[in-house]
Scaffold this motif. Structure first.
Motif, PDB file in Angstrom:
ATOM      1  N   GLU A 217       0.845  -1.184   0.000  1.00  0.00           N
ATOM      2  CA  GLU A 217       0.000   0.000   0.000  1.00  0.00           C
ATOM      3  C   GLU A 217       0.882   1.236   0.000  1.00  0.00           C
ATOM      4  N   GLU A 218       0.637   2.138  -0.933  1.00  0.00           N
ATOM      5  CA  GLU A 218       1.410   3.376  -0.962  1.00  0.00           C
ATOM      6  C   GLU A 218       0.945   4.291   0.160  1.00  0.00           C
ATOM      7  N   PRO A 219       1.854   4.802   0.981  1.00  0.00           N
ATOM      8  CA  PRO A 219       1.438   5.680   2.085  1.00  0.00           C
ATOM      9  C   PRO A 219       0.941   7.019   1.557  1.00  0.00           C
ATOM     10  N   ALA A 220       0.094   7.656   2.353  1.00  0.00           N
ATOM     11  CA  ALA A 220      -0.367   8.998   1.989  1.00  0.00           C
ATOM     12  C   ALA A 220       0.810   9.957   2.045  1.00  0.00           C
ATOM     13  N   GLY A 221       0.765  10.977   1.207  1.00  0.00           N
ATOM     14  CA  GLY A 221       1.851  11.944   1.205  1.00  0.00           C
ATOM     15  C   GLY A 221       1.973  12.639  -0.122  1.00  0.00           C
ATOM     16  N   PRO A 222       3.126  13.228  -0.398  1.00  0.00           N
ATOM     17  CA  PRO A 222       3.323  13.977  -1.648  1.00  0.00           C
ATOM     18  C   PRO A 222       3.201  13.073  -2.870  1.00  0.00           C
ATOM     19  N   SER A 223       3.011  13.692  -4.024  1.00  0.00           N
ATOM     20  CA  SER A 223       2.980  12.960  -5.284  1.00  0.00           C
ATOM     21  C   SER A 223       4.374  12.453  -5.625  1.00  0.00           C
ATOM     22  N   PRO A 224       4.494  11.469  -6.536  1.00  0.00           N
ATOM     23  CA  PRO A 224       5.835  11.016  -6.927  1.00  0.00           C
ATOM     24  C   PRO A 224       6.743  12.150  -7.403  1.00  0.00           C
ATOM     25  N   ALA A 225       6.211  13.096  -8.187  1.00  0.00           N
ATOM     26  CA  ALA A 225       7.040  14.207  -8.658  1.00  0.00           C
ATOM     27  C   ALA A 225       7.545  15.045  -7.496  1.00  0.00           C
ATOM     28  N   GLN A 226       6.678  15.310  -6.509  1.00  0.00           N
ATOM     29  CA  GLN A 226       7.103  16.087  -5.352  1.00  0.00           C
ATOM     30  C   GLN A 226       8.130  15.327  -4.521  1.00  0.00           C
ATOM     31  N   ARG A 227       7.989  14.012  -4.459  1.00  0.00           N
ATOM     32  CA  ARG A 227       8.964  13.204  -3.719  1.00  0.00           C
ATOM     33  C   ARG A 227      10.340  13.297  -4.378  1.00  0.00           C
ATOM     34  N   VAL A 228      10.369  13.263  -5.716  1.00  0.00           N
ATOM     35  CA  VAL A 228      11.647  13.355  -6.418  1.00  0.00           C
ATOM     36  C   VAL A 228      12.299  14.707  -6.163  1.00  0.00           C
ATOM     37  N   LEU A 229      11.524  15.792  -6.275  1.00  0.00           N
ATOM     38  CA  LEU A 229      12.077  17.123  -6.042  1.00  0.00           C
ATOM     39  C   LEU A 229      12.595  17.258  -4.616  1.00  0.00           C
ATOM     40  N   SER A 230      11.841  16.763  -3.650  1.00  0.00           N
ATOM     41  CA  SER A 230      12.267  16.836  -2.267  1.00  0.00           C
ATOM     42  C   SER A 230      13.532  16.022  -2.035  1.00  0.00           C
ATOM     43  N   GLY A 231      13.616  14.859  -2.691  1.00  0.00           N
ATOM     44  CA  GLY A 231      14.798  14.018  -2.541  1.00  0.00           C
ATOM     45  C   GLY A 231      16.045  14.697  -3.058  1.00  0.00           C
ATOM     46  N   PHE A 232      15.944  15.410  -4.180  1.00  0.00           N
ATOM     47  CA  PHE A 232      17.110  16.115  -4.723  1.00  0.00           C
ATOM     48  C   PHE A 232      17.529  17.265  -3.813  1.00  0.00           C
ATOM     49  N   ALA A 233      16.538  17.959  -3.268  1.00  0.00           N
ATOM     50  CA  ALA A 233      16.865  19.114  -2.438  1.00  0.00           C
ATOM     51  C   ALA A 233      17.545  18.713  -1.129  1.00  0.00           C
ATOM     52  N   THR A 234      17.314  17.480  -0.657  1.00  0.00           N
ATOM     53  CA  THR A 234      17.871  17.061   0.630  1.00  0.00           C
ATOM     54  C   THR A 234      18.949  15.995   0.485  1.00  0.00           C
ATOM     55  N   ALA A 235      19.400  15.734  -0.745  1.00  0.00           N
ATOM     56  CA  ALA A 235      20.415  14.689  -0.952  1.00  0.00           C
ATOM     57  C   ALA A 235      21.735  15.073  -0.301  1.00  0.00           C
ATOM     58  N   ALA A 236      22.517  14.059   0.048  1.00  0.00           N
ATOM     59  CA  ALA A 236      23.805  14.300   0.704  1.00  0.00           C
ATOM     60  C   ALA A 236      24.859  14.714  -0.319  1.00  0.00           C
ATOM     61  N   TYR A 237      25.491  15.871  -0.087  1.00  0.00           N
ATOM     62  CA  TYR A 237      26.572  16.344  -0.939  1.00  0.00           C
ATOM     63  C   TYR A 237      27.723  16.802  -0.057  1.00  0.00           C
ATOM     64  N   ARG A 238      28.791  17.293  -0.666  1.00  0.00           N
ATOM     65  CA  ARG A 238      30.007  17.637   0.062  1.00  0.00           C
ATOM     66  C   ARG A 238      29.786  18.804   1.019  1.00  0.00           C
ATOM     67  N   HIS A 239      29.001  19.816   0.605  1.00  0.00           N
ATOM     68  CA  HIS A 239      28.820  21.012   1.429  1.00  0.00           C
ATOM     69  C   HIS A 239      27.344  21.175   1.784  1.00  0.00           C
ATOM     70  N   GLU A 240      27.088  21.481   3.043  1.00  0.00           N
ATOM     71  CA  GLU A 240      25.749  21.858   3.488  1.00  0.00           C
ATOM     72  C   GLU A 240      25.735  23.362   3.717  1.00  0.00           C
ATOM     73  N   VAL A 241      24.871  24.038   2.978  1.00  0.00           N
ATOM     74  CA  VAL A 241      24.846  25.505   2.993  1.00  0.00           C
ATOM     75  C   VAL A 241      23.543  25.975   3.627  1.00  0.00           C
ATOM     76  N   THR A 242      23.648  26.924   4.557  1.00  0.00           N
ATOM     77  CA  THR A 242      22.464  27.554   5.144  1.00  0.00           C
ATOM     78  C   THR A 242      22.623  29.066   5.028  1.00  0.00           C
ATOM     79  N   LEU A 243      21.631  29.693   4.414  1.00  0.00           N
ATOM     80  CA  LEU A 243      21.623  31.149   4.222  1.00  0.00           C
ATOM     81  C   LEU A 243      20.343  31.709   4.799  1.00  0.00           C
ATOM     82  N   ARG A 244      20.366  33.005   5.115  1.00  0.00           N
ATOM     83  CA  ARG A 244      19.135  33.732   5.379  1.00  0.00           C
ATOM     84  C   ARG A 244      19.048  34.864   4.379  1.00  0.00           C
ATOM     85  N   ILE A 245      17.965  34.898   3.635  1.00  0.00           N
ATOM     86  CA  ILE A 245      17.815  35.879   2.555  1.00  0.00           C
ATOM     87  C   ILE A 245      16.508  36.648   2.765  1.00  0.00           C
TER      88      ILE A 245
END
Length: 357
Positions: A217-245
């Motif tokens: 059973e697929e759990p309730a939550g974002p659509s597959p497209a939204q899951r992909v976008l969220s996954g890219f935005a939170t993927a592990a990379y060399r630098h973690e950057v936090t800004l306030r704009i």
């Protein structure tokens, strides 16, 4: 089908693709000698296929004008490629003046497909999503694509053999939620049953896929497209950057889309920041501008200073410290370039040595 008969049909397909084909080209494509090509052409003529001989330096063979093509025959791979191309073209807005033609072309292709192939393609099209206007895509294996689409449609587990971006291979059991076209690649998103976490996999890195017994059973939550976008935005990379704009969401998203960064509201760090003169600039977006925390993960930092300059909004760097000297260096370069005299022979060195007027 005998080998010569298959070559004759291949010859017909080559001629149907249009234009004049030289004997040398046809011989090379068929893997035969020139005289054999001429014999195959004679066989087509005996079957009432109007093959014309073109003389001259660039001569060869071509089909006569007005020849009506026989019914189309597609392999699974060809059918997938054509129908996905039509779908992507419509989604990209490339066929707005020819929507009817693309629809009728797709319908004709479906009519001549075997029923089992048509059903699998319908299942695939039901499982697709796009994150944005699609462009050219890296083509995954048709068998893998159709198998994964069937697993999505019927909520069945699928076993995949996968190679990550470093070439490491693994076998996983996936509960696939959907297939998503994003930034030139096809992805499948779902739960990795082995670790109990959601994952996104590039389809062209899947070497093999086979459905398994059972269902999920697929759990309730974002659509597959939204899951992909969220996954890219939170993927592990060399630098973690936090800004306030201090800007509107639209202003930030124009330079840092959801595929790159996540945004959350954040109050100013101090009253001074809230009352800073630059934050009270009169512009049409002032009412909507507010302090937003921007978080992203990147492999390199060197491109971020130019993005912040292009935003032209107040910002603060929370981390990493390595970003600060890069921003300062860009600011110094811009200042130096702005002070260059109008003399085209001048250089940054002479500009620095020349006192201001």
């Amino acid at each position: 089908m005998s080998r010569p008969a298959g070559r004759v049909l291949t010859l017909l397909e080559l001629l149907q693709s249009g234009g004049t084909r030289t004997v040398a080209e046809l011989a090379d494509r068929l893997g035969v000698e020139g005289r054999t090509v001429r014999r195959y052409v004679d066989q087509l003529i005996d079957l009432d296929v109007p093959v014309e001989s073109v003389r001259g330096r660039y001569g060869g063979y071509r089909l006569g004008p007005g020849y009506r093509l026989p019914p189309l025959m597609f392999s699974d791979e060809e059918a997938v490629a054509v129908l996905l191309g039509l779908l992507a073209g419509r989604r990209a807005g490339l066929m707005t003046a020819q929507d009817t033609a693309s629809e009728t072309a797709a319908a004709k292709i479906r009519r001549v497909l075997p029923k089992h192939v048509a059903r699998r393609l319908d299942t695939l099209l039901e499982s697709l999503a796009f994150t944005d206007r699609p462009g050219p895509f890296a083509a995954p294996d048709a068998g893998v694509l159709l198998t994964v689409a069937d697993a999505v449609r019927h909520r069945r587990p699928v076993s995949i053999r996968y190679a990550d971006r470093d070439g490491r291979r693994s076998e996983r059991t996936l509960h696939a939620y959907g297939i998503v076209a994003h930034a030139g690649h096809w992805y499948v998103t779902g739960a990795d049953a082995g670790i109990g976490e959601e994952r996104t996999f590039r389809l062209d890195r899947i070497a093999d896929a086979r459905t398994l017994p059972g269902s999920f059973e697929e759990p309730a939550g974002p659509s597959p497209a939204q899951r992909v976008l969220s996954g890219f935005a939170t993927a592990a990379y060399r630098h973690e950057v936090t800004l306030r704009i201090h800007a509107t969401t639209a202003q930030i998203r124009a330079h840092l889309p959801a595929t790159v960064a996540t945004l959350t509201e954040h109050p100013p760090a101090t009253p001074e920041n809230r009352e800073a003169p630059e934050n009270r600039e009169a512009d049409e977006d002032r009412a909507d501008a507010r302090w937003l925390r921007v978080e992203l993960r990147v492999e390199r930092l060197d491109w971020l200073p130019a993005v912040l300059a292009a935003l032209d909004r107040p910002f603060m760097i929370e981390r990493p410290e390595e970003l600060r000297p890069l921003v300062t260096a860009l600011a110094n370069r811009l200042t130096t370039n702005a002070q260059l005299p109008s003399d085209p022979k001048a250089t940054p060195e002479t500009a620095r040595s020349t006192p201001p007027p």
